[in-house]
Design a protein around this motif. Structure first.
Motif, PDB file in Angstrom:
ATOM      1  N   LEU A 124       0.826  -1.210   0.000  1.00  0.00           N
ATOM      2  CA  LEU A 124       0.000   0.000   0.000  1.00  0.00           C
ATOM      3  C   LEU A 124       0.860   1.260   0.000  1.00  0.00           C
ATOM      4  CD1 LEU A 124      -2.887  -0.757   2.528  1.00  0.00           C
ATOM      5  CD2 LEU A 124      -3.153  -0.046   0.155  1.00  0.00           C
ATOM      6  N   ASP A 125       1.876   1.266   0.855  1.00  0.00           N
ATOM      7  CA  ASP A 125       2.762   2.435   0.929  1.00  0.00           C
ATOM      8  C   ASP A 125       3.436   2.709  -0.409  1.00  0.00           C
ATOM      9  OD1 ASP A 125       2.099   2.719   3.582  1.00  0.00           O
ATOM     10  OD2 ASP A 125       3.982   1.861   4.355  1.00  0.00           O
ATOM     11  N   THR A 142       0.837   3.972  -2.938  1.00  0.00           N
ATOM     12  CA  THR A 142       0.436   5.340  -2.597  1.00  0.00           C
ATOM     13  C   THR A 142       1.548   6.323  -2.961  1.00  0.00           C
ATOM     14  OG1 THR A 142      -0.955   4.521  -0.789  1.00  0.00           O
ATOM     15  CG2 THR A 142      -0.360   6.841  -0.726  1.00  0.00           C
ATOM     16  N   GLY A 177       1.732   7.220  -6.413  1.00  0.00           N
ATOM     17  CA  GLY A 177       0.556   7.925  -6.910  1.00  0.00           C
ATOM     18  C   GLY A 177      -0.423   7.035  -7.659  1.00  0.00           C
ATOM     19  N   GLU A 178      -0.315   5.735  -7.456  1.00  0.00           N
ATOM     20  CA  GLU A 178      -1.164   4.802  -8.189  1.00  0.00           C
ATOM     21  C   GLU A 178      -2.488   4.513  -7.497  1.00  0.00           C
ATOM     22  OE1 GLU A 178       0.744   1.392  -9.942  1.00  0.00           O
ATOM     23  OE2 GLU A 178       2.677   2.394  -9.843  1.00  0.00           O
ATOM     24  N   ILE A 179      -2.530   4.709  -6.183  1.00  0.00           N
ATOM     25  CA  ILE A 179      -3.791   4.527  -5.462  1.00  0.00           C
ATOM     26  C   ILE A 179      -4.002   5.712  -4.528  1.00  0.00           C
ATOM     27  CG2 ILE A 179      -3.697   1.996  -5.551  1.00  0.00           C
ATOM     28  CD1 ILE A 179      -3.087   2.159  -2.480  1.00  0.00           C
ATOM     29  N   GLN A 180      -5.228   5.880  -4.124  1.00  0.00           N
ATOM     30  CA  GLN A 180      -5.545   6.982  -3.220  1.00  0.00           C
ATOM     31  C   GLN A 180      -4.964   6.722  -1.832  1.00  0.00           C
ATOM     32  OE1 GLN A 180      -9.814   7.037  -2.046  1.00  0.00           O
ATOM     33  NE2 GLN A 180     -10.002   5.391  -3.551  1.00  0.00           N
ATOM     34  N   ALA A 181      -4.655   7.772  -1.124  1.00  0.00           N
ATOM     35  CA  ALA A 181      -4.099   7.679   0.223  1.00  0.00           C
ATOM     36  C   ALA A 181      -5.210   7.428   1.238  1.00  0.00           C
ATOM     37  CB  ALA A 181      -3.355   8.972   0.564  1.00  0.00           C
ATOM     38  N   LEU A 236      -9.708   1.743  -5.736  1.00  0.00           N
ATOM     39  CA  LEU A 236      -8.579   2.343  -5.020  1.00  0.00           C
ATOM     40  C   LEU A 236      -7.662   3.135  -5.927  1.00  0.00           C
ATOM     41  CD1 LEU A 236      -7.403  -0.638  -2.764  1.00  0.00           C
ATOM     42  CD2 LEU A 236      -8.556   1.433  -2.009  1.00  0.00           C
ATOM     43  N   ARG A 237      -7.654   2.770  -7.186  1.00  0.00           N
ATOM     44  CA  ARG A 237      -6.707   3.396  -8.128  1.00  0.00           C
ATOM     45  C   ARG A 237      -7.091   4.848  -8.381  1.00  0.00           C
ATOM     46  NH1 ARG A 237      -2.983  -0.028 -10.575  1.00  0.00           N
ATOM     47  NH2 ARG A 237      -3.492  -2.212 -10.397  1.00  0.00           N
ATOM     48  N   ARG A 238      -6.060   5.637  -8.569  1.00  0.00           N
ATOM     49  CA  ARG A 238      -6.259   7.057  -8.876  1.00  0.00           C
ATOM     50  C   ARG A 238      -6.495   7.171 -10.375  1.00  0.00           C
ATOM     51  NH1 ARG A 238      -4.486  10.569  -4.848  1.00  0.00           N
ATOM     52  NH2 ARG A 238      -4.279  12.196  -6.412  1.00  0.00           N
TER      53      ARG A 238
END
Length: 180
Positions: free
Chosen positions: A129-130, A133, A136-140, A177-179
Motif C-alpha cells: 500500500l505504501d 500510494t 501515486g497509483e492509489i488513493q491515500a 482504489l486506483r487514482r
C-alpha cells in the motif's frame, strides 16, 4: 525435527491443502494420508486433532501469502503488485472450503488465528500500500487492516455462488482504489 519428519509434515500439509480445497475440511483423514504418501499414524502423530491440521494449513497459507508481497513488489509496478497480491489473498479465502465454518466453530485451537493473520498479512499489505500510494497509483488513507477485512468479506464464498465471483468483487475494490 528430523529431516524425514519435516518432509512428512510438509507432505501432509500440502495434501491437506489440496484435499481441503476440493473436498472441504471434513474430508476423511485417509484421503489426506494417501495423497501425502504416509500412514494415518503419521498424521495423528503430528496433528492429534483435526483442528491442529486445519490451523497448520491456514497458517502455512497465510505465511505463503505474506511471503509473496516482497517478490511481487520486486517484479511489478506498485499498483500492479498490490492488485496481484490482493487477488492472491482473495483466492486463498475463496478456495478454502469449510474453513470459515471451522474457524467460527468455537474450537479454542483457532482462537489465535485472527491475530496471526493480522500480524503476518498487515505488514506485507502495508508495504504494498505504501509503495502504491507513494507512486501515486492509489488513493491515500487506506489502512492494511481495513483492506484485509474488505477482501475477507468480498472474497468469502457464499452458498451457490459461481466460482471466481469473490475474486471479481475484490478486483472491483482494487479498481476503486486506483487514482484516475
Amino acid at each position: 525435527m528430523r529431516t524425514d519428519a519435516r518432509r512428512n509434515v510438509e507432505s501432509l500439509l500440502e495434501a491437506a491443502k489440496t484435499v481441503f480445497g476440493t473436498a472441504g475440511v471434513d474430508a476423511p483423514a485417509k484421503q489426506i494420508t494417501d495423497l501425502a504418501g504416509v500412514g494415518v499414524g503419521t498424521l495423528y502423530r503430528h496433528f492429534p486433532q483435526r483442528a491442529d491440521l486445519i490451523k497448520a494449513v491456514i497458517e502455512r497459507e497465510i505465511d505463503a501469502c505474506a511471503d509473496a508481497a516482497p517478490a511481487l513488489a520486486g517484479e511489478l509496478p506498485p499498483g500492479d503488485a498490490l492488485a496481484r497480491w490482493l487477488d492472491r489473498l482473495a483466492e486463498l479465502i475463496a478456495t478454502k472450503r469449510g474453513f470459515a465454518a471451522a474457524l467460527h466453530s468455537g474450537d479454542p485451537a483457532y482462537a489465535g488465528l485472527p491475530g496471526y493473520l493480522l500480524e503476518k498479512l498487515a505488514p506485507a499489505l502495508g508495504s504494498l500500500l505504501d509503495a502504491a500510494t507513494a507512486a501515486g497509483e492509489i488513493q491515500a488513507g487506506v489502512t492494511p487492516r481495513d483492506l484485509l477485512y474488505a477482501v475477507a468479506k468480498l472474497g468469502a464464498p457464499l452458498p451457490g455462488e459461481e466460482p471466481g465471483y469473490g475474486r471479481r468483487m475484490v478486483a472491483l475494490l482494487v479498481g476503486g482504489l486506483r487514482r484516475d
